[in-house]
Design a protein around this motif. Structure first.
Motif, mmCIF file in Angstrom:
data_model
loop_
_atom_site.group_PDB
_atom_site.id
_atom_site.type_symbol
_atom_site.label_atom_id
_atom_site.label_comp_id
_atom_site.label_asym_id
_atom_site.label_seq_id
_atom_site.Cartn_x
_atom_site.Cartn_y
_atom_site.Cartn_z
ATOM 1 N N TRP A 52 0.818 -1.220 0.000
ATOM 2 C CA TRP A 52 0.000 0.000 0.000
ATOM 3 C C TRP A 52 0.846 1.262 0.000
ATOM 4 C CZ3 TRP A 52 -0.371 -3.882 3.615
ATOM 5 C CH2 TRP A 52 0.243 -3.665 4.833
ATOM 6 N N GLY A 53 2.191 1.091 -0.107
ATOM 7 C CA GLY A 53 3.072 2.226 -0.310
ATOM 8 C C GLY A 53 3.730 2.807 0.930
ATOM 9 N N LEU A 54 3.433 2.301 2.115
ATOM 10 C CA LEU A 54 4.062 2.788 3.337
ATOM 11 C C LEU A 54 5.086 1.787 3.834
ATOM 12 C CD1 LEU A 54 0.927 4.071 5.285
ATOM 13 C CD2 LEU A 54 2.503 5.396 3.876
ATOM 14 N N LYS A 55 6.106 2.291 4.516
ATOM 15 C CA LYS A 55 7.075 1.429 5.173
ATOM 16 C C LYS A 55 6.655 1.270 6.628
ATOM 17 C CE LYS A 55 11.264 2.655 2.628
ATOM 18 N NZ LYS A 55 12.622 3.209 2.803
ATOM 19 N N ASP A 56 6.942 0.096 7.194
ATOM 20 C CA ASP A 56 6.659 -0.105 8.605
ATOM 21 C C ASP A 56 7.541 -1.193 9.182
ATOM 22 O OD1 ASP A 56 5.445 -2.736 8.261
ATOM 23 O OD2 ASP A 56 3.600 -1.734 7.670
ATOM 24 N N PHE A 57 7.523 -1.283 10.510
ATOM 25 C CA PHE A 57 8.073 -2.432 11.210
ATOM 26 C C PHE A 57 7.088 -2.803 12.304
ATOM 27 C CE2 PHE A 57 9.902 1.146 13.527
ATOM 28 C CZ PHE A 57 9.806 0.768 14.868
ATOM 29 N N ARG A 58 7.235 -4.018 12.835
ATOM 30 C CA ARG A 58 6.248 -4.528 13.771
ATOM 31 C C ARG A 58 6.909 -5.145 14.994
ATOM 32 N NH1 ARG A 58 1.876 -5.866 9.890
ATOM 33 N NH2 ARG A 58 2.250 -4.397 8.221
ATOM 34 N N LEU A 59 6.208 -5.059 16.119
ATOM 35 C CA LEU A 59 6.663 -5.667 17.359
ATOM 36 C C LEU A 59 5.453 -5.997 18.208
ATOM 37 C CD1 LEU A 59 7.812 -3.022 19.877
ATOM 38 C CD2 LEU A 59 7.333 -2.345 17.536
ATOM 39 N N VAL A 60 5.685 -6.744 19.264
ATOM 40 C CA VAL A 60 4.630 -7.141 20.184
ATOM 41 C C VAL A 60 5.006 -6.618 21.561
ATOM 42 C CG1 VAL A 60 3.409 -9.114 21.192
ATOM 43 C CG2 VAL A 60 4.149 -9.191 18.796
ATOM 44 N N ASP A 61 4.046 -5.963 22.227
ATOM 45 C CA ASP A 61 4.337 -5.421 23.555
ATOM 46 C C ASP A 61 4.306 -6.535 24.608
ATOM 47 O OD1 ASP A 61 1.722 -5.814 24.547
ATOM 48 O OD2 ASP A 61 1.330 -3.682 24.851
ATOM 49 N N PRO A 62 4.659 -6.237 25.856
ATOM 50 C CA PRO A 62 4.743 -7.287 26.882
ATOM 51 C C PRO A 62 3.449 -8.063 27.109
ATOM 52 C CG PRO A 62 5.847 -5.313 27.658
ATOM 53 C CD PRO A 62 5.153 -4.947 26.360
ATOM 54 N N ASP A 63 2.295 -7.504 26.758
ATOM 55 C CA ASP A 63 1.027 -8.207 26.938
ATOM 56 C C ASP A 63 0.503 -8.847 25.670
ATOM 57 O OD1 ASP A 63 -0.405 -8.047 29.685
ATOM 58 O OD2 ASP A 63 0.704 -6.171 29.474
ATOM 59 N N GLY A 64 1.266 -8.796 24.600
ATOM 60 C CA GLY A 64 0.849 -9.439 23.366
ATOM 61 C C GLY A 64 0.111 -8.547 22.391
ATOM 62 N N TYR A 65 0.015 -7.247 22.693
ATOM 63 C CA TYR A 65 -0.597 -6.337 21.733
ATOM 64 C C TYR A 65 0.338 -6.162 20.548
ATOM 65 C CZ TYR A 65 -4.173 -5.100 25.125
ATOM 66 O OH TYR A 65 -5.211 -5.144 26.002
ATOM 67 N N TYR A 66 -0.210 -6.295 19.342
ATOM 68 C CA TYR A 66 0.574 -6.220 18.108
ATOM 69 C C TYR A 66 0.684 -4.757 17.684
ATOM 70 C CZ TYR A 66 2.310 -7.821 13.584
ATOM 71 O OH TYR A 66 3.085 -8.076 12.483
ATOM 72 N N ARG A 82 2.305 -1.808 15.087
ATOM 73 C CA ARG A 82 2.922 -1.496 13.798
ATOM 74 C C ARG A 82 3.349 -0.041 13.846
ATOM 75 N NH1 ARG A 82 0.131 -0.231 8.521
ATOM 76 N NH2 ARG A 82 -1.711 -1.147 9.477
ATOM 77 N N ILE A 83 4.627 0.196 13.617
ATOM 78 C CA ILE A 83 5.170 1.544 13.562
ATOM 79 C C ILE A 83 5.390 1.839 12.089
ATOM 80 C CG2 ILE A 83 6.928 3.122 14.438
ATOM 81 C CD1 ILE A 83 5.466 1.570 16.687
ATOM 82 N N THR A 84 4.812 2.951 11.594
ATOM 83 C CA THR A 84 4.789 3.179 10.159
ATOM 84 C C THR A 84 5.075 4.648 9.818
ATOM 85 O OG1 THR A 84 3.436 2.861 8.161
ATOM 86 C CG2 THR A 84 2.288 3.628 10.117
ATOM 87 N N THR A 85 5.336 4.874 8.545
ATOM 88 C CA THR A 85 5.466 6.243 8.050
ATOM 89 C C THR A 85 4.073 6.847 7.973
ATOM 90 O OG1 THR A 85 5.434 5.328 5.807
ATOM 91 C CG2 THR A 85 7.594 5.829 6.744
ATOM 92 N N HIS A 86 4.016 8.148 7.813
ATOM 93 C CA HIS A 86 2.736 8.846 7.751
ATOM 94 C C HIS A 86 2.017 8.552 6.435
ATOM 95 C CE1 HIS A 86 3.080 11.249 11.400
ATOM 96 N NE2 HIS A 86 4.350 11.386 11.107
ATOM 97 N N SER A 87 0.717 8.348 6.541
ATOM 98 C CA SER A 87 -0.117 8.143 5.371
ATOM 99 C C SER A 87 -0.428 9.507 4.742
ATOM 100 C CB SER A 87 -1.416 7.467 5.779
ATOM 101 O OG SER A 87 -2.303 7.415 4.715
ATOM 102 N N SER A 88 -0.498 9.543 3.448
ATOM 103 C CA SER A 88 -0.815 10.808 2.782
ATOM 104 C C SER A 88 -2.320 11.041 2.681
ATOM 105 C CB SER A 88 -0.196 10.843 1.386
ATOM 106 O OG SER A 88 -0.712 9.787 0.612
ATOM 107 N N GLY A 89 -3.101 10.118 3.155
ATOM 108 C CA GLY A 89 -4.533 10.362 3.100
ATOM 109 C C GLY A 89 -5.399 9.214 3.203
#
Length: 125
Positions: A102-116, A118-125
């Motif tokens: 979809w054109g954005l870059k991101d990376f992913r991680l899971v917090d200590p309680d299992g919440y997923y 996604r850290i991503t670049t800003h969407s243009s709209g």
């Protein structure tokens, strides 16, 4: 007033939650009373109420405690810097930076309680 975002999460260990979100994701702790904490980063706010339950809709007083089942997305200006900071804090990524279809870059991680997360670049709209 511009819109902001607030979510409520339900960690099993509130202190561990606070440490992860303040030290690893750079949120500021605004309030901590008993089993509740309120954090902020820019215009993103997270309330957290400690709960040991893993039930889908546990009633605790008048509060509903939903089960995890969401992808939480944070948009940032400096994706590589954010990733480097998190990894530098010793946190393992679920997936490193990748350009998505979809054109954005991101990376992913899971917090200590299992919440997923996604850290991503800003969407243009």
């Amino acid at each position: 007033m511009p819109a902001s975002m607030r979510i409520e999460l339900f960690p099993a260990n509130l202190q561990q939650f606070i440490e992860f979100y303040t030290k690893t994701l750079r949120f500021t702790l605004l309030k901590h009373v008993d089993d509740y904490a309120y954090l902020q980063r820019d215009q993103t706010f997270i309330g957290a109420a400690e709960t040991a339950s893993d039930e889908s809709l546990e009633q605790k007083g008048s509060y509903r405690r939903p089960k995890k089942g969401v992808e939480i997305i944070f948009e940032v200006d400096d994706l590589e810097g954010e990733r480097d900071f998190i990894v530098g804090k010793g946190w393992n990524l679920d997936a490193d930076i990748e350009l998505q279809p979809w054109g954005l870059k991101d990376f992913r991680l899971v917090d200590p309680d299992g919440y997923y997360l996604r850290i991503t670049t800003h969407s243009s709209g």
